[in-house]
Write a protein that holds these residues in place. Structure first.
Motif, PDB file in Angstrom:
ATOM      1  N   ASN A   5      -4.280  -4.621   1.437  1.00  0.00           N
ATOM      2  CA  ASN A   5      -4.353  -3.197   1.917  1.00  0.00           C
ATOM      3  C   ASN A   5      -5.321  -2.332   1.715  1.00  0.00           C
ATOM      4  N   SER A  51      -5.660   0.738   1.567  1.00  0.00           N
ATOM      5  CA  SER A  51      -5.607   1.938   0.894  1.00  0.00           C
ATOM      6  C   SER A  51      -5.344   1.996  -0.737  1.00  0.00           C
ATOM      7  N   THR A  52      -4.816   0.656  -0.924  1.00  0.00           N
ATOM      8  CA  THR A  52      -4.702   0.273  -2.575  1.00  0.00           C
ATOM      9  C   THR A  52      -5.680  -0.762  -2.770  1.00  0.00           C
TER      10      THR A  52
END
Ligand SMILES: *[C@@H]1O[C@H](CO)[C@@H](O)[C@H](O)[C@H]1NC(C)=O
Length: 322
Positions: A187, A189-190
């Motif tokens: 992911n 974003s993470t």
């Protein structure tokens, strides 16, 4: 003169007949490392170019060690990424401060560093993520565990490398011995896995499964999977060598120049021991103004690990080190 030419043609025919067997053992051209000065000791290097135009390297060492350079040639040791220690890693290292094989990159106005915590010969391992605004020692925020393996996983969660694919998706390749090199989607974003599904990218049915240190790059319409075959970490007796395969998809299949799938032991030899350069391997690649740059370690005759830097050009869609 004529006699010599005939002889040369005769040996070329013999060479061609054996070309397939020989190609697996000898790279087309084993070049020497380019100029590197200053604090040249390194092991399992990674280099990122900063937006300001200087260079930061990270490498295997106590609490991850770092270097800086303003010109890519002269390097200066600047200390540990985590000078106060990395207590979260000790369950995987038996308490050792030695952390392995960092992977530096710069995205979203910050530096990302994936790195490994393990102990020699064990698949009880973990990959962690840290982020930093400057990329320098003592500025890293622990973002925690990314992926781990146990003694029964059948793979080894070390030697991470982040690749952002052509569509902007993030992936992490990793692996060492056991069932080989793996890929997991992240992911963006993470920086953490978005799925627990692993794709296998490379495996060696021979030599004890000795393939590790994956690094995926993208150039034009291909992804390139760089790996190291054979044995690191034995000083001047190290047999590490750098291999590559390519694929039109980040998740493979990767095949070498002879068409052999890297899941079946394929991998075109790019650099191996030659002269006083022993066991070149664990390479990284970054893009600079003068082209793609290969970074790796090798051992000198006295067994000390050194930083190797060369440029990469592409010939019919295959990398050539020069
Ligand atoms: C990625 O992580 C963010 C933050 O935790 C979350 O909001 C988002 O849904 C995740 N995206 C995917 C595709 O899992």
């Amino acid at each position: 003169m004529l006699f010599l030419q005939t002889l040369a043609i005769g040996s070329m025919l013999a060479w061609n007949a054996n070309a397939n067997a020989v190609a697996a053992l000898v790279p087309r051209q084993n070049v020497n490392p380019g100029p590197v000065k200053g604090d040249t000791f390194i092991h399992d290097p990674t280099v990122v170019k900063t937006p300001g135009g200087s260079y930061i390297a990270a490498f295997t060492g106590d609490n991850i060690q770092m270097k800086q350079s303003s010109d890519r040639t002269t390097w200066r040791d600047v200390g540990a990424a985590f000078p106060s220690g990395a207590s979260w890693t000790t369950p995987y290292t038996n308490g050792d401060k030695n952390l392995w094989a960092p992977d530096l990159s710069y995205h979203n106005s910050q530096y990302y560093m994936y790195y490994s915590a393990s102990s020699f010969g064990s698949s009880k391992s973990a990959i962690f993520l840290a982020t930093s605004k400057s990329g320098l020692p003592n500025t890293w925020t622990n973002q925690g565990l990314v992926i781990e393996s146990t003694t029964s996983s059948g793979y080894n969660a070390i030697d991470p490398n982040l690749i952002v694919d052509a569509s902007g998706k993030w992936w992490l390749s990793f692996g060492s011995f056991w069932s080989g090199i793996k890929l997991v989607p992240l992911n963006a974003s993470t920086g953490k896995p978005s799925s627990s599904t692993l794709t296998s990218l490379a495996f060696r049915p021979t030599n004890g499964g000795a393939v590790e240190g994956p690094f995926i790059t993208r150039k034009d319409s291909y992804y390139y999977l760089w790996v190291s075959f054979d044995a690191c970490c034995k000083g001047a007796a190290s047999t590490y060598n750098i291999r590559v395969g390519r694929s039109t998809k980040v998740n493979g299949p990767y095949v070498d120049k002879a068409g052999v799938d890297m899941m079946k032991g394929g991998g075109t030899l790019m650099m191996s021991s030659h002269g006083s350069i022993h066991g070149p391997g664990h390479n990284a690649v970054f893009t600079d103004t003068d082209g793609d740059v290969l970074v790796y370690h090798y051992y000198r005759d006295d067994g000390v690990a050194q930083m190797g830097i060369n440029l990469i050009r592409y010939d019919s869609g295959w990398p050539v080190i020069y």
